[in-house]
Design a protein around this motif. Structure first.
Motif, PDB file in Angstrom:
ATOM      1  N   ALA A 103       0.846  -1.194   0.000  1.00 45.11           N
ATOM      2  CA  ALA A 103       0.000   0.000   0.000  1.00 45.11           C
ATOM      3  C   ALA A 103       0.882   1.245   0.000  1.00 45.11           C
ATOM      4  O   ALA A 103       1.648   1.467   0.942  1.00 45.11           O
ATOM      5  N   ILE A 104       0.765   2.005  -1.070  1.00 42.84           N
ATOM      6  CA  ILE A 104       1.476   3.291  -1.135  1.00 42.84           C
ATOM      7  C   ILE A 104       0.558   4.339  -0.511  1.00 42.84           C
ATOM      8  O   ILE A 104      -0.598   4.480  -0.915  1.00 42.84           O
ATOM      9  N   ASN A 106       4.519   0.309 -16.140  1.00 37.77           N
ATOM     10  CA  ASN A 106       5.701  -0.496 -15.800  1.00 37.77           C
ATOM     11  C   ASN A 106       5.346  -1.961 -15.519  1.00 37.77           C
ATOM     12  O   ASN A 106       6.122  -2.689 -14.904  1.00 37.77           O
ATOM     13  N   ASP A 107       4.138  -2.340 -15.936  1.00 39.29           N
ATOM     14  CA  ASP A 107       3.674  -3.734 -15.848  1.00 39.29           C
ATOM     15  C   ASP A 107       3.399  -4.219 -14.427  1.00 39.29           C
ATOM     16  O   ASP A 107       3.558  -5.417 -14.140  1.00 39.29           O
ATOM     17  N   TYR A 108       2.995  -3.297 -13.554  1.00 37.84           N
ATOM     18  CA  TYR A 108       2.550  -3.699 -12.217  1.00 37.84           C
ATOM     19  C   TYR A 108       1.052  -3.434 -12.092  1.00 37.84           C
ATOM     20  O   TYR A 108       0.507  -2.571 -12.783  1.00 37.84           O
ATOM     21  N   THR A 122      -0.827  -2.063  -4.663  1.00 33.53           N
ATOM     22  CA  THR A 122      -0.051  -2.547  -5.797  1.00 33.53           C
ATOM     23  C   THR A 122       0.638  -3.878  -5.484  1.00 33.53           C
ATOM     24  O   THR A 122       0.756  -4.265  -4.311  1.00 33.53           O
ATOM     25  N   ASP A 123       1.103  -4.535  -6.537  1.00 26.48           N
ATOM     26  CA  ASP A 123       1.916  -5.739  -6.343  1.00 26.48           C
ATOM     27  C   ASP A 123       3.412  -5.430  -6.524  1.00 26.48           C
ATOM     28  O   ASP A 123       4.241  -6.348  -6.463  1.00 26.48           O
ATOM     29  N   LEU A 124       3.749  -4.165  -6.741  1.00 32.31           N
ATOM     30  CA  LEU A 124       5.162  -3.773  -6.788  1.00 32.31           C
ATOM     31  C   LEU A 124       5.762  -3.921  -5.387  1.00 32.31           C
ATOM     32  O   LEU A 124       5.273  -3.309  -4.433  1.00 32.31           O
TER      33      LEU A 124
END
Ligand code: SF4
Ligand code: SF4
Length: 225
Positions: free
Chosen positions: A48-49, A96-98, A154-156
């Motif tokens: 979580a950002i 960026n593919d996330y 996110t999954d980053l």
């Protein structure tokens, strides 16, 4: 792109768009059973950002003894800004593919039980942005309670922050300014019902159209002007 580079770009993007504070929390370390989001979504997006945008001191300082239209407009604009930053970060993450899911800055889904998609405050505290104040708000060292929050899931795999080992200490500035008497010595004794009734009263008196107040926010400026 390396994780360090991604983090640098993320923070630069957020700050350029107006974020004053940025952090990351790992959802697996906090209570999430009361979040109104599908379990599989939370499992898929465990990072979580959390972002904070600062409220304008002059708007708060100009408040009379109740919320006014100037504050209401500002409150809405800050929420729009938070949602806009969250959208920009979502677009960037997907580029960026996330995976990314921006959670609205201010949207109560279940008014009866005061529940939203998630708790921005709980996430910001876990990320180390601040602590739970006597006024039941996130209190940051820099800006006190004079910030509003948004979250992007996110999954980053970003490095999470560490909760601050701090509290309100000797400060009691907000207790006497609360017209509802809702703020107590301990944050866990905060009277949610009394606060909500006062917000409803402000709205019925036609000062503003939303359930907002601002008085305990004004009383909590943090250490940086
Ligand atoms: S928002 Fe207003 S009524 Fe609620 S705790 Fe703060 S000062 Fe009191
Ligand atoms: S005004 Fe003081 S007591 Fe109230 S929340 Fe802020 S730091 Fe805590």
């Amino acid at each position: 792109m390396s994780l360090i580079r991604l983090r640098t770009e993320l923070e630069s993007l957020a700050r350029t768009r107006g974020a004053a504070l940025i952090g990351v929390a790992d959802l697996r370390k906090i209570r999430t059973d009361d979040f109104i989001l599908p379990r599989n979504t939370l499992d898929r997006l465990p990072y979580a950002i959390t972002l904070a945008v600062r409220l304008a001191r002059e708007i708060l300082d100009a408040l009379p003894d109740h919320p006014d239209l100037l504050y209401e407009h500002h409150y809405r604009q800050v929420n729009f800004t938070l949602d806009r930053i969250a959208l920009d970060i979502t677009i960037w993450l997907q580029h960026n593919d996330y995976r990314a899911l921006p959670v609205p800055a201010s949207q109560i889904v279940d008014w009866q039980n005061q529940r939203a998609h998630l708790s921005h405050k709980r996430i910001a505290i876990e990320a180390g942005l601040g602590w739970l104040g006597r006024n039941n708000l996130l209190v940051t060292p820099e800006y006190g309670a004079q910030v509003r929050l948004v979250t992007i899931l996110t999954d980053l795999e970003l490095e999470p922050g560490t909760p601050l080992n701090r509290n309100c200490g000797e400060c009691r500035n907000c207790i006497s300014v609360c017209p509802a008497g809702a703020i107590r010595e301990k944050p866990e004794d905060f009277d949610h019902q009394a606060c909500f009734e006062k917000l409803r009263e402000f709205q019925c008196q036609h000062f503003v159209h939303q359930f907002i107040c601002g008085l305990c926010v004004r009383a909590c400026p943090g250490s940086r002007d």
